[in-house]
Write a protein that holds these residues in place. Structure first.
Motif, PDB file in Angstrom:
ATOM      1  N   VAL A 119       0.822  -1.208   0.000  1.00  7.45           N
ATOM      2  CA  VAL A 119       0.000   0.000   0.000  1.00  7.45           C
ATOM      3  C   VAL A 119       0.854   1.254   0.000  1.00  7.45           C
ATOM      4  CG1 VAL A 119      -1.673   1.332   1.337  1.00  7.45           C
ATOM      5  CG2 VAL A 119      -1.910  -1.150   1.147  1.00  7.45           C
ATOM      6  N   LEU A 120       1.925   1.242   0.802  1.00 11.02           N
ATOM      7  CA  LEU A 120       2.693   2.468   1.014  1.00 11.02           C
ATOM      8  C   LEU A 120       3.684   2.763  -0.097  1.00 11.02           C
ATOM      9  CD1 LEU A 120       3.437   2.055   4.824  1.00 11.02           C
ATOM     10  CD2 LEU A 120       1.852   3.662   3.769  1.00 11.02           C
ATOM     11  N   SER A 121       4.063   1.788  -0.886  1.00 16.30           N
ATOM     12  CA  SER A 121       5.095   2.000  -1.896  1.00 16.30           C
ATOM     13  C   SER A 121       4.524   2.097  -3.305  1.00 16.30           C
ATOM     14  CB  SER A 121       6.121   0.861  -1.840  1.00 16.30           C
ATOM     15  OG  SER A 121       5.489  -0.369  -2.105  1.00 16.30           O
ATOM     16  N   SER A 122       3.309   2.612  -3.440  1.00 16.95           N
ATOM     17  CA  SER A 122       2.648   2.627  -4.736  1.00 16.95           C
ATOM     18  C   SER A 122       3.079   3.792  -5.609  1.00 16.95           C
ATOM     19  CB  SER A 122       1.130   2.680  -4.538  1.00 16.95           C
ATOM     20  OG  SER A 122       0.764   3.831  -3.808  1.00 16.95           O
ATOM     21  N   LYS A 123       3.716   4.800  -5.034  1.00 15.87           N
ATOM     22  CA  LYS A 123       4.097   5.983  -5.810  1.00 15.87           C
ATOM     23  C   LYS A 123       5.613   6.007  -6.027  1.00 15.87           C
ATOM     24  CE  LYS A 123       0.291   8.944  -4.323  1.00 15.87           C
ATOM     25  NZ  LYS A 123      -0.072  10.250  -3.736  1.00 15.87           N
TER      26      LYS A 123
ATOM     27  N   ASN B  64      12.745  13.556   3.929  1.00 18.82           N
ATOM     28  CA  ASN B  64      11.506  13.835   4.657  1.00 18.82           C
ATOM     29  C   ASN B  64      10.346  12.984   4.134  1.00 18.82           C
ATOM     30  OD1 ASN B  64      11.577  16.065   6.782  1.00 18.82           O
ATOM     31  ND2 ASN B  64      12.849  16.926   5.171  1.00 18.82           N
ATOM     32  N   LYS B  65      10.349  12.713   2.835  1.00 19.83           N
ATOM     33  CA  LYS B  65       9.334  11.812   2.280  1.00 19.83           C
ATOM     34  C   LYS B  65       9.509  10.418   2.883  1.00 19.83           C
ATOM     35  CE  LYS B  65       6.218  10.429  -0.773  1.00 19.83           C
ATOM     36  NZ  LYS B  65       4.810  10.865  -0.770  1.00 19.83           N
ATOM     37  N   ALA B  66      10.762   9.969   3.001  1.00 25.48           N
ATOM     38  CA  ALA B  66      11.031   8.656   3.602  1.00 25.48           C
ATOM     39  C   ALA B  66      10.573   8.618   5.052  1.00 25.48           C
ATOM     40  CB  ALA B  66      12.527   8.341   3.499  1.00 25.48           C
TER      41      ALA B  66
ATOM     42  N   ARG C 118       4.087   6.511   8.737  1.00 23.77           N
ATOM     43  CA  ARG C 118       2.792   5.994   8.309  1.00 23.77           C
ATOM     44  C   ARG C 118       2.751   4.466   8.408  1.00 23.77           C
ATOM     45  NH1 ARG C 118       0.792   6.835   2.179  1.00 23.77           N
ATOM     46  NH2 ARG C 118      -1.065   5.539   2.202  1.00 23.77           N
ATOM     47  N   PHE C 119       3.871   3.834   8.087  1.00 22.77           N
ATOM     48  CA  PHE C 119       3.954   2.370   8.158  1.00 22.77           C
ATOM     49  C   PHE C 119       3.701   1.878   9.582  1.00 22.77           C
ATOM     50  CE2 PHE C 119       6.829  -1.236   9.093  1.00 22.77           C
ATOM     51  CZ  PHE C 119       6.223  -2.211   8.310  1.00 22.77           C
ATOM     52  N   PHE C 120       4.338   2.515  10.564  1.00 27.48           N
ATOM     53  CA  PHE C 120       4.143   2.081  11.950  1.00 27.48           C
ATOM     54  C   PHE C 120       2.739   2.429  12.434  1.00 27.48           C
ATOM     55  CE2 PHE C 120       8.738   1.781  11.818  1.00 27.48           C
ATOM     56  CZ  PHE C 120       8.984   0.693  12.642  1.00 27.48           C
TER      57      PHE C 120
END
Length: 317
Positions: free
Chosen positions: A13-17, A227-229, A235-237
């Motif tokens: 979900v989180l790595s879609s972009k 900062n994006k990372a 968000r992952f946690f």
């Protein structure tokens, strides 16, 4: 197994972009003019080419010079274009290639203003410093409820978690590095003992110049990518907690403990380099090579005083 499947689903979900990479503009056209009043400071990025350094002052630049002869000298002696790391033009302009030798550079110019006048001799001095960008990164700590501390399940989980976090920020050309992982027995308030894994890891963005041409927007630079990372990891946690709350299944043996994610911003310079806005006001946020009389033995951010240090970039006193 259940918790690993949960983590991998969050990663999807989180790595879609995708996120493009770039660096700042280059300044190949910049020209530096000297002075006879004081040495001019020049800052050259480590292992990059210098700007064009003129063997002229502002006054001489506006005059006609007859039969000028230029001679450059650096910390290692005389400079000429016979050296692949040096380029000296017929008009005395110096370019240092793949620069890494900081120190005093001087240019002597012999010239006439009229054909009938005797030769004039002028010596122009430059202080040329190598610098690098600070190694900025975020350091995270997080705690997980764990299996018994001698269990191989903890080791498998640790590898899977690092793999997931690494994939999460890979599109940003960032990397995750495990600093330490420790399992402890924790006495709970008004409760018994439980096993917890204390994770500490860093997130840093790589400076990949081969990708610079792919992006010309500010969000592509290392600071914005970092900062994006950071936001992706936070968000992952957060989603681990949300998924656990919505699930009707009992908690697995290994799970993230809500509210334990902590983060600090870290600045570091390479050994032998330091940040000093007072000494280097023209490069206030740069990691500039330590001058003689100072040193930096580790990945700190300041050059420390050392009277016995006689070289640029000293890492010991």
């Amino acid at each position: 197994i259940v918790v690993l499947m949960l983590l991998f689903s969050l990663l999807t979900v989180l790595s879609s972009k995708r996120f493009l990479r770039s660096a700042g503009p280059r300044h190949n056209g910049l020209k530096i003019v000297g002075s006879v009043v004081f040495p001019v400071k020049v800052y050259v990025k480590l292992n990059h080419n210098s700007p064009r350094i003129l063997c002229l002052t502002n006054q001489l630049r506006n005059l006609e010079l007859i039969d000028p002869v230029f001679q450059w000298n650096g910390p290692g002696g005389g400079l000429s274009s016979e050296n692949s790391s040096v380029q000296v033009s017929p008009t005395g302009t110096l370019i240092l290639r793949h620069f890494n030798l900081s120190g005093v550079y001087t240019c002597s110019i012999v010239y006439k203003l009229t054909a009938m006048q005797p030769d004039k001799n002028l010596v122009i001095k430059y202080l040329i410093y190598a610098y690098s960008d600070p190694k900025n990164y975020y350091e995270f700590t997080a705690r997980y409820h764990a299996a018994p501390c001698n269990s191989s399940h903890n080791i498998s989980f640790e590898k899977a978690l690092l793999q997931i976090l690494s994939k999460l920020v890979a599109e940003l050309s960032c990397e995750v590095t495990l600093i330490k992982s420790e399992c402890h027995h924790v006495k709970m308030q008004r409760g018994g003992l439980q096993n917890e894994i204390f994770f500490t890891f860093s997130v840093a963005c790589l400076d990949r110049e081969e990708h610079n041409r792919l992006c010309h927007q500010s969000p592509c630079d290392a600071f914005h990518r970092l900062n994006k990372a950071k936001h992706l990891i936070e968000r992952f946690f957060k989603q681990q907690v949300e998924v656990s709350r919505k699930s009707s299944e009992p908690l697995s043996e290994i799970y993230y403990i809500e509210g334990t994610l902590q983060m600090v911003w870290v600045d570091r310079c390479y050994p032998g380099y330091g940040i000093n806005a007072q000494t280097h006001p023209d490069c206030p946020e740069c990691c500039v090579v330590c001058s003689p009389g100072s040193y930096n033995p580790s990945n700190g951010i300041h050059c420390l005083r050392c009277d016995s240090s006689l070289i640029y970039g000293a890492t010991k006193c």
